[in-house]
Design a protein around this motif. Sequence first.
Motif, PDB file in Angstrom:
ATOM      1  N   GLU A 121     139.984  42.359  65.948  1.00 44.88           N
ATOM      2  CA  GLU A 121     140.611  41.707  67.112  1.00 44.88           C
ATOM      3  C   GLU A 121     140.765  40.199  66.951  1.00 44.88           C
ATOM      4  OE1 GLU A 121     137.845  43.563  67.474  1.00 44.88           O
ATOM      5  OE2 GLU A 121     138.480  45.386  68.515  1.00 44.88           O
TER       6      GLU A 121
ATOM      7  N   ARG B 238     152.589  53.884  61.773  1.00 41.08           N
ATOM      8  CA  ARG B 238     152.920  54.963  62.701  1.00 41.08           C
ATOM      9  C   ARG B 238     151.892  55.098  63.826  1.00 41.08           C
ATOM     10  NH1 ARG B 238     157.671  56.329  64.081  1.00 41.08           N
ATOM     11  NH2 ARG B 238     157.981  58.544  64.506  1.00 41.08           N
ATOM     12  N   MET B 239     150.637  54.797  63.498  1.00 41.02           N
ATOM     13  CA  MET B 239     149.592  54.933  64.508  1.00 41.02           C
ATOM     14  C   MET B 239     149.761  53.891  65.615  1.00 41.02           C
ATOM     15  SD  MET B 239     145.610  55.049  63.597  1.00 41.02           S
ATOM     16  CE  MET B 239     144.372  54.312  64.622  1.00 41.02           C
ATOM     17  N   GLY B 240     150.423  52.755  65.291  1.00 36.44           N
ATOM     18  CA  GLY B 240     150.539  51.703  66.293  1.00 36.44           C
ATOM     19  C   GLY B 240     151.957  51.338  66.659  1.00 36.44           C
TER      20      GLY B 240
ATOM     21  N   SER C 233     156.304  52.772  66.989  1.00 31.63           N
ATOM     22  CA  SER C 233     157.330  53.801  66.806  1.00 31.63           C
ATOM     23  C   SER C 233     158.465  53.294  65.925  1.00 31.63           C
ATOM     24  CB  SER C 233     157.852  54.282  68.169  1.00 31.63           C
ATOM     25  OG  SER C 233     158.155  53.191  69.001  1.00 31.63           O
TER      26      SER C 233
ATOM     27  N   ALA D 255     155.012  59.086  67.123  1.00 27.17           N
ATOM     28  CA  ALA D 255     154.395  57.785  66.829  1.00 27.17           C
ATOM     29  C   ALA D 255     153.368  57.398  67.885  1.00 27.17           C
ATOM     30  CB  ALA D 255     155.463  56.705  66.742  1.00 27.17           C
ATOM     31  N   ARG D 256     152.567  56.414  67.529  1.00 24.05           N
ATOM     32  CA  ARG D 256     151.540  55.843  68.405  1.00 24.05           C
ATOM     33  C   ARG D 256     150.623  56.920  68.992  1.00 24.05           C
ATOM     34  NH1 ARG D 256     155.643  53.088  70.877  1.00 24.05           N
ATOM     35  NH2 ARG D 256     154.785  53.464  72.959  1.00 24.05           N
ATOM     36  N   VAL D 257     150.313  57.885  68.160  1.00 26.69           N
ATOM     37  CA  VAL D 257     149.218  58.807  68.448  1.00 26.69           C
ATOM     38  C   VAL D 257     148.436  58.882  67.152  1.00 26.69           C
ATOM     39  CG1 VAL D 257     150.560  60.184  70.070  1.00 26.69           C
ATOM     40  CG2 VAL D 257     150.386  60.917  67.696  1.00 26.69           C
TER      41      VAL D 257
ATOM     42  N   LEU E  92     142.454  50.846  73.539  1.00 31.23           N
ATOM     43  CA  LEU E  92     143.459  51.026  72.491  1.00 31.23           C
ATOM     44  C   LEU E  92     144.645  51.824  73.024  1.00 31.23           C
ATOM     45  CD1 LEU E  92     144.117  50.898  69.330  1.00 31.23           C
ATOM     46  CD2 LEU E  92     143.112  53.165  69.222  1.00 31.23           C
TER      47      LEU E  92
ATOM     48  N   PHE F 136     147.872  49.582  73.515  1.00 32.66           N
ATOM     49  CA  PHE F 136     148.607  49.568  72.247  1.00 32.66           C
ATOM     50  C   PHE F 136     149.486  50.799  72.076  1.00 32.66           C
ATOM     51  CE2 PHE F 136     145.550  46.674  69.623  1.00 32.66           C
ATOM     52  CZ  PHE F 136     145.513  45.791  70.672  1.00 32.66           C
ATOM     53  N   LEU F 137     149.063  51.927  72.652  1.00 30.10           N
ATOM     54  CA  LEU F 137     149.795  53.176  72.404  1.00 30.10           C
ATOM     55  C   LEU F 137     150.704  53.541  73.580  1.00 30.10           C
ATOM     56  CD1 LEU F 137     146.935  55.244  70.684  1.00 30.10           C
ATOM     57  CD2 LEU F 137     148.414  53.502  69.713  1.00 30.10           C
TER      58      LEU F 137
ATOM     59  N   ARG G 238     158.453  48.719  71.057  1.00 29.68           N
ATOM     60  CA  ARG G 238     158.098  49.807  70.154  1.00 29.68           C
ATOM     61  C   ARG G 238     156.650  49.682  69.676  1.00 29.68           C
ATOM     62  NH1 ARG G 238     162.751  49.467  65.764  1.00 29.68           N
ATOM     63  NH2 ARG G 238     162.085  47.298  65.970  1.00 29.68           N
ATOM     64  N   ASN G 239     156.074  48.511  69.892  1.00 36.14           N
ATOM     65  CA  ASN G 239     154.679  48.310  69.499  1.00 36.14           C
ATOM     66  C   ASN G 239     154.152  47.060  70.171  1.00 36.14           C
ATOM     67  OD1 ASN G 239     155.477  46.007  67.872  1.00 36.14           O
ATOM     68  ND2 ASN G 239     156.306  47.524  66.457  1.00 36.14           N
ATOM     69  N   VAL G 240     152.866  46.818  69.962  1.00 38.68           N
ATOM     70  CA  VAL G 240     152.217  45.699  70.649  1.00 38.68           C
ATOM     71  C   VAL G 240     152.742  44.349  70.129  1.00 38.68           C
ATOM     72  CG1 VAL G 240     150.199  45.478  69.160  1.00 38.68           C
ATOM     73  CG2 VAL G 240     149.965  45.026  71.599  1.00 38.68           C
ATOM     74  N   ILE G 241     153.193  44.318  68.896  1.00 44.68           N
ATOM     75  CA  ILE G 241     153.703  43.052  68.333  1.00 44.68           C
ATOM     76  C   ILE G 241     154.969  42.623  69.085  1.00 44.68           C
ATOM     77  CG2 ILE G 241     154.441  41.859  66.218  1.00 44.68           C
ATOM     78  CD1 ILE G 241     153.076  44.237  64.667  1.00 44.68           C
TER      79      ILE G 241
ATOM     80  N   LEU H 111     154.313  40.882  72.336  1.00 47.73           N
ATOM     81  CA  LEU H 111     153.643  39.576  72.322  1.00 47.73           C
ATOM     82  C   LEU H 111     154.394  38.436  73.016  1.00 47.73           C
ATOM     83  CD1 LEU H 111     151.716  39.149  68.966  1.00 47.73           C
ATOM     84  CD2 LEU H 111     150.866  38.794  71.286  1.00 47.73           C
TER      85      LEU H 111
ATOM     86  N   VAL I  83     148.209  41.142  76.147  1.00 48.49           N
ATOM     87  CA  VAL I  83     147.760  41.530  74.809  1.00 48.49           C
ATOM     88  C   VAL I  83     146.402  40.896  74.498  1.00 48.49           C
ATOM     89  CG1 VAL I  83     148.262  41.404  72.331  1.00 48.49           C
ATOM     90  CG2 VAL I  83     150.101  41.933  73.943  1.00 48.49           C
TER      91      VAL I  83
ATOM     92  N   LEU J  54     142.893  42.866  73.678  1.00 49.56           N
ATOM     93  CA  LEU J  54     142.046  42.623  72.505  1.00 49.56           C
ATOM     94  C   LEU J  54     140.619  42.311  72.935  1.00 49.56           C
ATOM     95  CD1 LEU J  54     144.541  40.545  70.315  1.00 49.56           C
ATOM     96  CD2 LEU J  54     143.685  42.837  69.815  1.00 49.56           C
TER      97      LEU J  54
ATOM     98  N   LYS K  21     138.933  45.557  74.009  1.00 51.99           N
ATOM     99  CA  LYS K  21     138.675  46.421  72.868  1.00 51.99           C
ATOM    100  C   LYS K  21     137.507  45.879  72.045  1.00 51.99           C
ATOM    101  CE  LYS K  21     141.160  48.600  69.163  1.00 51.99           C
ATOM    102  NZ  LYS K  21     140.057  48.198  68.338  1.00 51.99           N
TER     103      LYS K  21
END
Lengths: 263, 426
Positions: free
Chosen positions: A29, A45-47, A49, B12-14, B108, B112-113, B122-125, B128, B135, B139, B142
């Motif tokens: 973190e 892929r885990m984070g 799409s 995705a994201r699983v 998480l 994030f998911l 599509r993601n946490v980035i 931002l 975000v 963090l 988490k």
Amino acid sequence: MSTGKPKPVVALYGLTCCAGCQLEILNLEDDLLDILGHINLVQFRMGSSATHPGPYDVCFVEGSVTNEAELTRLKELRENSKILVAMGACATTGGVNAIRNGRNIEEFKQSVYGDASHVNTFPQILPLKSHVKIDYELQGCPISGQEFVEFLTALLTGAEPREKNYAVCVECRMKENVCLMKEGELCLGPITRAGCGALCPSLGFPCEGCWGPVPQANVESEIDMFSQKGASFDLVVRKFRMFNASAEEFMKQLKRRLNIEWL
Amino acid sequence: MALAKFDIHHIARVEGHGDLFVELKEGKEPRVEMRITEGTRLFEAFLRDHGHNEVSHIMSRICGICSHSHAIAALRAVEAAMQIEPHLQTHQLRKLQLIGDNLASHALHINFLALPDYVGARNVIEMLPKYQEEVQRALRLKKLANDLMELIGGRHTHALCAVVGGYTHVPTSSQLQSMRKRLQEAIPDAEAQIELMGMFAEPKLVRRSQYLAVKHAKDYPLYEGDLVTDKGLRVPESEYTSLIKERNVPYAHAKFSEVEGKPFVVGSLGRLNVAKDQLSDNAKRMTKKVGLKLPSYDIFQMNLGQAIEYLHYLDQSIEIIDDLLTQNLHADIVDYKTRSGSGAVAVEAPRGVLVHEYRFNARGRVLAADVITPTAMNYSNIEADVRSLSPVLQELSKDEAELRLNMLIRAYDPCISCSVHFVRTA
């Protein structure tokens, strides 16, 4: 740090495993946003799409190859990556996935699924380097987030990542721990590669070898020490195979010393 | 002829690898298949012959995200089989580990998911630039959970100090005190997380199913208890097979489960619908504030439910630490005799009810093992939800429909590598 150079294109992939190594990266973190500022993480892929077909400058792969589809995937990743890094015990020494090696896979499948005709899985789990050329390995079950950061920093600054070619015992001594072997425990510290900071022995638990064999490990002497402490033949084999059943450096010597056919 | 077909490859994201196949047909039941393509891992088979004191470290490797839940379930099952009774401090430390697992996984998943879908990212980035504060908060929440797990278990993923009968190492009082302070200080963050998730009332999918949790007389579901459904079924954890029936499906490396022949839900809504009265006062107050009516049959509220649970488990962990601070903590492993027997237990992993069962011979070696994971329990209900969503899917564009299906699956927070390969052996 902004050098004006384009950021390296980085991908994270998972084959069959617990995803704990990818999670260790997410668990950074304090450094995560900083790291993401220095790389262009295109595939995770885990984070995410979002997808990216490559080519990648650096591709990290966790997990084991357990079937044809995963083998094909790994070969594609090799083709598509300048630097391919195997990450974690499943990818470097087989991890717990390789405990199946040498056993009756049909009976294993049947015992889990009953009718196992739909289950397609390899009888032997090998390190990724046995399937394709691997440029670097990060060990551990799971990897250490700190080692990941050190490795990435080396790559980004053009330095050669440093390999720790010494045993867990060295780290354990530096922490001035009481030696668990002397307390009668069966500890794999003397023959296991350093990198964890002697985590388990520092908390009163003997090393289970998840960082894999240290170069030139004296496996025979370790086996003898275990036997002198009264460990049964079976127990010695299980200790060595828990995370390292496809680590050739261990298995060859174990097979020879204990004269085990099926290993 | 098919009206529409969706073949979502590698959701995705699983955690893990799964595909969803949906075929909508004119005047017919839609064909829905959760195709679980994650490689099989055969844990129950290769575990056989291992020593009883090796079980928890091996079974922890089923899943990185809920490794503490698997380890604690394994330890409790071994102890049940051998009639080992650890001391109170051991139970309390384990509860803290389980809470850490739930907090980390919830933070998480929520942020994030699940969250990116609700804000068009599509993601946490990608979140931002617009959601810097959210975000950063995620963090913090988490990291706090990870530090709790590391403090008690020795490492955030794959803990090592918890062993059969006790702990090889315990935290000092001053470490516990500073952790308590951090947990207390995180309450405003946890409340803000609930308010954020409370803003997303859409999409909805309201379908009354059955809801299952591990119910305990005193505590909100976590460490031990009976298996209880919202429809009033109750069995002791050791008799789980009389309630949960598993079956193979040809397209998945995971078994699907039913209760009384019907799908059921485990996870945050499972727990909340069975034990809402046991939530902490803080968590009850926030539930009311965001207007979540319990019981809730809207599966998309699994996300908000996790946010509420984050606050509840924070409160519970503070209570446990207060209690531990009154005891003289020390590394403590009870003496026991290795013996033959079998033991089955259920705990609450982040995604819901997790069952572990083992049988040992007199030398303490594993003869048989059985694990049923919460994700595997939910698959049948996911398919039923997708079927009930089919009228909506026909009204949406292809992209919107695919996003809706992805969001639905992600609401369950599935952990696919956990779910493959689990069935009774021998």
